[in-house]
Write an enzyme that holds these catalytic residues in place. Structure first.
Site, PDB file in Angstrom:
ATOM      1  N   ASP A   1      -4.460  -8.538   1.938  1.00 22.23           N
ATOM      2  CA  ASP A   1      -4.813  -9.344   0.570  1.00 22.23           C
ATOM      3  C   ASP A   1      -4.192 -11.104   1.049  1.00 22.23           C
ATOM      4  OD1 ASP A   1      -5.370  -7.243  -0.219  1.00 22.23           O
ATOM      5  OD2 ASP A   1      -3.766  -7.015  -1.565  1.00 22.23           O
TER       6      ASP A   1
ATOM      7  N   CYS B   1       1.048  -1.014   0.137  1.00 22.03           N
ATOM      8  CA  CYS B   1      -0.319  -0.215  -0.123  1.00 22.03           C
ATOM      9  C   CYS B   1       0.853   1.581  -0.245  1.00 22.03           C
ATOM     10  CB  CYS B   1      -1.025  -0.226   0.890  1.00 22.03           C
ATOM     11  SG  CYS B   1      -2.148   1.462   1.503  1.00 22.03           S
TER      12      CYS B   1
ATOM     13  N   GLY C   1      -6.159  -5.416 -18.836  1.00 25.25           N
ATOM     14  CA  GLY C   1      -7.250  -5.579 -17.224  1.00 25.25           C
ATOM     15  C   GLY C   1      -7.355  -3.892 -17.408  1.00 25.25           C
TER      16      GLY C   1
ATOM     17  N   ALA D   1      -6.645  -1.824   1.069  1.00 22.15           N
ATOM     18  CA  ALA D   1      -5.736  -1.151   1.940  1.00 22.15           C
ATOM     19  C   ALA D   1      -7.322  -1.187   3.195  1.00 22.15           C
ATOM     20  CB  ALA D   1      -5.166  -0.230   2.168  1.00 22.15           C
TER      21      ALA D   1
ATOM     22  N   ALA E   1      -1.918  -5.610 -15.792  1.00 24.62           N
ATOM     23  CA  ALA E   1      -2.914  -5.912 -14.200  1.00 24.62           C
ATOM     24  C   ALA E   1      -3.853  -5.936 -14.662  1.00 24.62           C
ATOM     25  CB  ALA E   1      -3.163  -4.399 -14.610  1.00 24.62           C
TER      26      ALA E   1
ATOM     27  N   HIS F   1     -23.750  23.762   1.116  1.00 26.25           N
ATOM     28  CA  HIS F   1     -24.079  24.688  -0.408  1.00 26.25           C
ATOM     29  C   HIS F   1     -23.367  25.586   0.072  1.00 26.25           C
ATOM     30  CE1 HIS F   1     -25.572  25.741  -3.865  1.00 26.25           C
ATOM     31  NE2 HIS F   1     -25.072  27.007  -3.440  1.00 26.25           N
TER      32      HIS F   1
HETATM   33  C1  LIG Z   1      -1.036  -0.359  -7.871  1.00 23.94           C
HETATM   34  C2  LIG Z   1      -1.313  -0.890  -6.859  1.00 23.94           C
HETATM   35  C3  LIG Z   1      -2.093   0.433  -6.238  1.00 23.94           C
HETATM   36  C4  LIG Z   1      -3.322   0.294  -4.764  1.00 23.94           C
HETATM   37  N1  LIG Z   1      -4.247   0.768  -5.054  1.00 23.94           N
HETATM   38  C5  LIG Z   1      -4.862   0.872  -3.712  1.00 23.94           C
HETATM   39  C6  LIG Z   1      -6.208   1.829  -3.251  1.00 23.94           C
HETATM   40  O1  LIG Z   1      -6.043   3.526  -4.032  1.00 23.94           O
HETATM   41  N2  LIG Z   1      -6.536   1.705  -2.440  1.00 23.94           N
HETATM   42  C7  LIG Z   1      -6.659   0.538  -1.405  1.00 23.94           C
HETATM   43  O2  LIG Z   1      -7.664   0.529  -1.040  1.00 23.94           O
HETATM   44  N3  LIG Z   1      -5.969  -0.664  -2.204  1.00 23.94           N
HETATM   45  C8  LIG Z   1      -4.956  -0.039  -2.768  1.00 23.94           C
HETATM   46  N4  LIG Z   1      -4.344  -1.231  -4.130  1.00 23.94           N
HETATM   47  C9  LIG Z   1      -4.232  -2.763  -2.482  1.00 23.94           C
HETATM   48  C10 LIG Z   1      -3.601  -2.853  -0.970  1.00 23.94           C
HETATM   49  O3  LIG Z   1      -2.199  -1.667  -1.603  1.00 23.94           O
HETATM   50  C11 LIG Z   1      -3.641  -3.692  -0.748  1.00 23.94           C
HETATM   51  O4  LIG Z   1      -5.201  -4.218  -0.890  1.00 23.94           O
HETATM   52  C12 LIG Z   1      -3.178  -3.950   1.277  1.00 23.94           C
HETATM   53  O5  LIG Z   1      -1.269  -3.187   0.362  1.00 23.94           O
HETATM   54  C13 LIG Z   1      -3.315  -4.873   1.874  1.00 23.94           C
HETATM   55  O6  LIG Z   1      -2.264  -4.667   2.660  1.00 23.94           O
HETATM   56  P1  LIG Z   1      -1.744  -5.578   3.525  1.00 23.94           P
HETATM   57  O7  LIG Z   1      -1.655  -5.609   4.820  1.00 23.94           O
HETATM   58  O8  LIG Z   1      -2.834  -7.353   3.522  1.00 23.94           O
HETATM   59  O9  LIG Z   1      -0.508  -6.506   2.515  1.00 23.94           O
HETATM   60  P2  LIG Z   1       0.610  -5.705   2.017  1.00 23.94           P
HETATM   61  O10 LIG Z   1       0.279  -4.549   2.041  1.00 23.94           O
HETATM   62  O11 LIG Z   1       1.090  -6.601   0.803  1.00 23.94           O
HETATM   63  O12 LIG Z   1       2.037  -6.406   3.248  1.00 23.94           O
HETATM   64  C14 LIG Z   1       1.916  -6.661   2.946  1.00 23.94           C
HETATM   65  C15 LIG Z   1       3.603  -7.066   3.876  1.00 23.94           C
HETATM   66  O13 LIG Z   1       4.107  -8.587   4.041  1.00 23.94           O
HETATM   67  C16 LIG Z   1       5.723  -8.707   3.919  1.00 23.94           C
HETATM   68  N5  LIG Z   1       5.515  -9.947   4.213  1.00 23.94           N
HETATM   69  C17 LIG Z   1       5.423 -10.898   2.966  1.00 23.94           C
HETATM   70  N6  LIG Z   1       5.808 -11.910   3.389  1.00 23.94           N
HETATM   71  C18 LIG Z   1       6.352 -12.104   3.940  1.00 23.94           C
HETATM   72  C19 LIG Z   1       7.628 -12.943   5.318  1.00 23.94           C
HETATM   73  N7  LIG Z   1       7.409 -14.300   4.818  1.00 23.94           N
HETATM   74  N8  LIG Z   1       7.914 -12.426   6.092  1.00 23.94           N
HETATM   75  C20 LIG Z   1       7.777 -11.205   6.774  1.00 23.94           C
HETATM   76  N9  LIG Z   1       7.209  -9.997   6.106  1.00 23.94           N
HETATM   77  C21 LIG Z   1       6.959 -10.451   4.677  1.00 23.94           C
HETATM   78  C22 LIG Z   1       5.471  -8.144   2.781  1.00 23.94           C
HETATM   79  O14 LIG Z   1       7.005  -7.853   1.961  1.00 23.94           O
HETATM   80  C23 LIG Z   1       4.607  -7.022   2.697  1.00 23.94           C
HETATM   81  O15 LIG Z   1       5.377  -5.988   3.539  1.00 23.94           O
HETATM   82  C24 LIG Z   1      -3.137  -1.113  -5.230  1.00 23.94           C
HETATM   83  C25 LIG Z   1      -2.530  -1.651  -4.656  1.00 23.94           C
HETATM   84  C26 LIG Z   1      -1.535  -1.605  -5.932  1.00 23.94           C
HETATM   85  C27 LIG Z   1      -0.533  -2.797  -5.901  1.00 23.94           C
END
Ligand SMILES: Cc1cc2nc3c(=O)[nH]c(=O)nc-3n(C[C@H](O)[C@H](O)[C@H](O)COP(=O)(O)OP(=O)(O)OC[C@H]3O[C@@H](n4cnc5c(N)ncnc54)[C@H](O)[C@@H]3O)c2cc1C
Length: 464
Positions: A310, A43, A180, A318, A268, A443
């Site tokens: 995710d 994120c 996509g 996020a 994508a 307004h």
């Molecule tokens: C280009 C793009 C734009 C986006 N825009 C939006 C938006 O505008 N609004 C929105 O709501 N969402 C958006 N998203 C989606 C959003 O980024 C995700 O839904 C969000 O980051 C999910 O959060 P999370 O905590 O589940 O996982 P993540 O943010 O993916 O974090 C997971 C973390 O776990 C760490 N990790 C993984 N495996 C291990 C391990 N074995 N040991 C230690 N650490 C580990 C990774 O390094 C990472 O830092 C976007 C995504 C992308 C790709």
């Protein structure tokens, strides 16, 4: 070395994990967080935040071209792609650094390293300095997701990009194919198209932004086409032939295949959960199509093991990840949180024009057996929209005709990603049409259109 023991260990410091850690600490738990790469996850580093920074540059650029309309002068309008990217990276860095401070402030122990789950209630962390063992009664897996790669369409970082490459482009695409048209694809299409790339979007479903209400998709498509994008719906990219500096895409539509040349392709086509190499299956965790199967409280079925964000499946947003983080931390701390209501999570897409929605589309509401009342209001009927020079857009509401429940709200136009939360609060409070109609909207604001779209569902709109 003896294992370090905590009340709760969180794996992954994205918006799911770091928020779970903070809430756990607030509730008096002794919390550890393990992150292998960057605080803030996708994120802050590669998703929500840096894309919005890029899109802001594109928006300002677009407005500069419209200077004359506002009685202003702007000559020699241009951009420096490196500087645009540097601004975006700077914003991401600032926020990622902020998460480190939040961890310290909340006395959360941070381990920078790769986590695995060798046995129940145990986390092994591999760092530069060696391996450490941590134990806790409760473990929250929040390892997120990464870009899906389809066979033949794999990214190479040169001609074919994922979102990571697209966030740090070394050159400006001249002829761009985006595969996509979900939120990620259409945001990059919007960014590069606004900066002048000749942009084609290919979508396998019957319309762009296919999860949105059909009317909103159609409205957005019209706007994209007006901006010069080519939109190919019900079309599939079958193959990419890569040569020096160009890609030939084989695109199938209606049983026919045509070939088109591009210098850049952004793939994508969705995401896959980071479920591998953690040891989840060995612990008995169920995995379905790269996502951990959980109940409504994010429990995996293995004692003391939770999965959020995710990795736990759609919607991949996020705010959904963070909300699950809070819920799980409260559950672990012995509170009684409510499970998340999937239909009350808004989705926002920051393309131009913006798109935002919550709840059921008109089609889904009918499919679910609701008799519906639908309201619509166009931006052209709103004083603030006209004053802003943003008269392109619409708001649509879907009510249950019998109960007056607001089933869904759908928007396209300027700043709708900020407006949608009004309806989310309404849904959260289980509001009905009467209360929304009685609410006084200030307004002149764009929010008045939210009122009008409710009034219209009941034949009472004032300004159309
Ligand atoms: C280009 C793009 C734009 C986006 N825009 C939006 C938006 O505008 N609004 C929105 O709501 N969402 C958006 N998203 C989606 C959003 O980024 C995700 O839904 C969000 O980051 C999910 O959060 P999370 O905590 O589940 O996982 P993540 O943010 O993916 O974090 C997971 C973390 O776990 C760490 N990790 C993984 N495996 C291990 C391990 N074995 N040991 C230690 N650490 C580990 C990774 O390094 C990472 O830092 C976007 C995504 C992308 C790709």
């Amino acid at each position: 070395m003896a294992a370090k023991t905590f009340d709760m260990i969180v794996i992954g410091a994205g918006p799911g994990g770091y928020v779970a850690a903070i809430r756990g600490a607030q509730l008096g738990l002794n919390v550890a967080i393990v992150e292998r790469e960057h605080m803030g996850g996708i994120c802050l580093n590669w998703g929500c935040i840096p894309t919005k920074a890029l899109l802001r540059s594109a928006e300002v650029f677009h407005l500069m071209h419209r200077a004359k309309e506002f009685g202003l002068k702007a000559d020699g309008i241009g951009y420096d792609l490196d500087a645009v990217v540097q601004r975006s990276r700077g914003v991401a860095k600032q926020l990622s650094g902020g998460i480190g401070h939040l961890m310290k402030k909340n006395k959360i122990t941070t381990f920078m390293g790769e986590a695995t789950l060798p046995k129940k209630r145990t986390v092994s962390v591999k760092t530069d300095k060696g391996t450490e063992e941590l134990t806790a009664k409760s473990i929250v897996v929040a390892t997120g997701a990464r870009a899906r790669e389809l066979p033949g369409l794999e990214a190479d970082g040169d001609l074919v990009w994922t979102y990571k490459h697209a966030l740090m482009p070394k050159r400006m695409p001249k002829k761009l194919l985006v595969i996509g048209s979900g939120a990620i694809g259409i945001e990059f299409a919007s960014f590069f198209n606004t900066l002048g790339a000749d942009t084609t979007v290919v979508e396998v479903m019957d319309r762009v932004l296919p999860v949105e209400d059909a009317e909103i998709s159609a409205f957005a498509k019209k706007a994209f086409v007006k901006q010069g994008m080519k939109i190919m719906e019900k079309s599939t990219v079958k193959k990419l032939d890569r040569a020096k500096g160009k890609v030939t895409a084989h695109i199938e539509a209606g049983g026919k295949t045509e070939t088109m040349e591009f210098d850049t392709v952004i793939s994508a086509v969705g995401i896959v959960g980071n479920v591998e190499n953690l040891g989840l299956e060995a612990l008995g965790v169920k995995i379905d199509r790269t996502h951990v199967v959980t109940d409504e409280y994010c429990r995996t079925g293995v004692d003391g093991l939770y999965a959020i964000g995710d990795i736990a499946g759609a919607p991949w947003l996020a705010h959904k990840a963070s909300h699950e983080g809070v819920m799980v931390a409260e559950l672990i701390a012995g509170k009684h949180p409510h499970p998340i209501k999937p239909n009350s999570i808004a989705g926002c897409t920051y393309c131009h024009p913006q798109v935002a929605s919550v709840g059921l589309t008109e089609a889904k509401a009918k499919e679910a057996g609701h008799e519906v009342k639908v309201g619509r209001f166009p931006f052209i009927g709103n004083g603030k929209a006209i004053a802003l020079g943003e008269a392109e857009g619409m708001i649509k509401t879907v009510f249950d005709a019998k109960t007056g429940e607001l089933l869904g709200a759908h928007m396209v136009g300027a700043e709708v990603t900020e407006l949608i939360q009004g309806y989310v609060v309404g849904r959260s409070l289980e509001t009905t049409e009467g209360e929304l109609m009685e609410t006084v909207f200030p307004h002149p604001t764009l929010s008045e259109m939210m009122h009008e779209a409710v009034l219209d569902a009941y034949g009472r709109a004032l300004h159309i």
